[in-house]
Scaffold this motif. Sequence first.
Motif, PDB file in Angstrom:
ATOM      1  N   PRO A 174     -34.512  -2.920  -1.593  1.00  0.00           N
ATOM      2  CA  PRO A 174     -33.604  -2.030  -2.332  1.00  0.00           C
ATOM      3  C   PRO A 174     -34.403  -0.893  -2.966  1.00  0.00           C
ATOM      4  CG  PRO A 174     -33.942  -4.087  -3.531  1.00  0.00           C
ATOM      5  CD  PRO A 174     -34.646  -4.232  -2.211  1.00  0.00           C
ATOM      6  N   VAL A 176     -35.029   1.312  -5.917  1.00  0.00           N
ATOM      7  CA  VAL A 176     -34.722   1.235  -7.346  1.00  0.00           C
ATOM      8  C   VAL A 176     -35.267   2.458  -8.068  1.00  0.00           C
ATOM      9  CG1 VAL A 176     -34.640  -1.290  -7.365  1.00  0.00           C
ATOM     10  CG2 VAL A 176     -36.802  -0.141  -7.787  1.00  0.00           C
ATOM     11  N   GLU A 177     -34.583   2.805  -9.135  1.00  0.00           N
ATOM     12  CA  GLU A 177     -34.990   3.944  -9.946  1.00  0.00           C
ATOM     13  C   GLU A 177     -36.209   3.577 -10.774  1.00  0.00           C
ATOM     14  OE1 GLU A 177     -35.694   7.185 -10.859  1.00  0.00           O
ATOM     15  OE2 GLU A 177     -33.681   7.395 -10.058  1.00  0.00           O
ATOM     16  N   ARG A 178     -36.967   4.568 -11.175  1.00  0.00           N
ATOM     17  CA  ARG A 178     -38.094   4.365 -12.080  1.00  0.00           C
ATOM     18  C   ARG A 178     -37.907   5.301 -13.268  1.00  0.00           C
ATOM     19  NH1 ARG A 178     -41.652   8.486 -12.186  1.00  0.00           N
ATOM     20  NH2 ARG A 178     -41.981   9.780 -10.371  1.00  0.00           N
TER      21      ARG A 178
END
Length: 194
Positions: A174, A176-178
């Motif tokens: 997936p 994912v944002e950071r």
Amino acid sequence: MYDNISLRDYLATRRSVPAFQMCEPGPDKVEIESILKLAVRVPDHGKIAPWRFIVYRGNKRVEIGEALLALALEKKPELDEEMIKVERSRFTRAPVVIGVISTAGPHPKVPEWEQVMSAGAVCLNLLMAANAHGYVANWLSEWFAFDERAFPLLGVKPGEKVAGFIHMGSTTFPIVERPRPELQDVVSWVGDED
């Protein structure tokens, strides 16, 4: 991955994927050429193209990994098994790696710093062009980008510098944002207020 979304929506969600999370398929030769055609559409004062590309694919990536491992062991003979595995896989984590090589140098009209920034712009365009073709990408440099002993095996000529290695492929992980910077921490305003 980003099909049929606006440029604004794309930029709001653009994210690099770690190279170790990449897998096949990667772009084929025709797609790579299309990606490169998009990548060169960057600011380039003087139209001098102060950069060039090296495309690493196939089994040659395995050979490069073995050679990089040998160089790494010269520097640190005590590398543990995990780091040996990391060094060996530097160019095989992603199906395609594109080296962006800065050829910036003295020029009568174009400051060298502008040439260097143009190479950086090419790196970012490569990320976005890979995404536009449905692939994930990551811009890495790593130790061998700064170790001239590695340059001959990477195809980098004397006097050139590595702006980055752009890894491209697919992923099953997936995305994912950071954390991103808060604007108040990175923006200064000069002039009238609204």
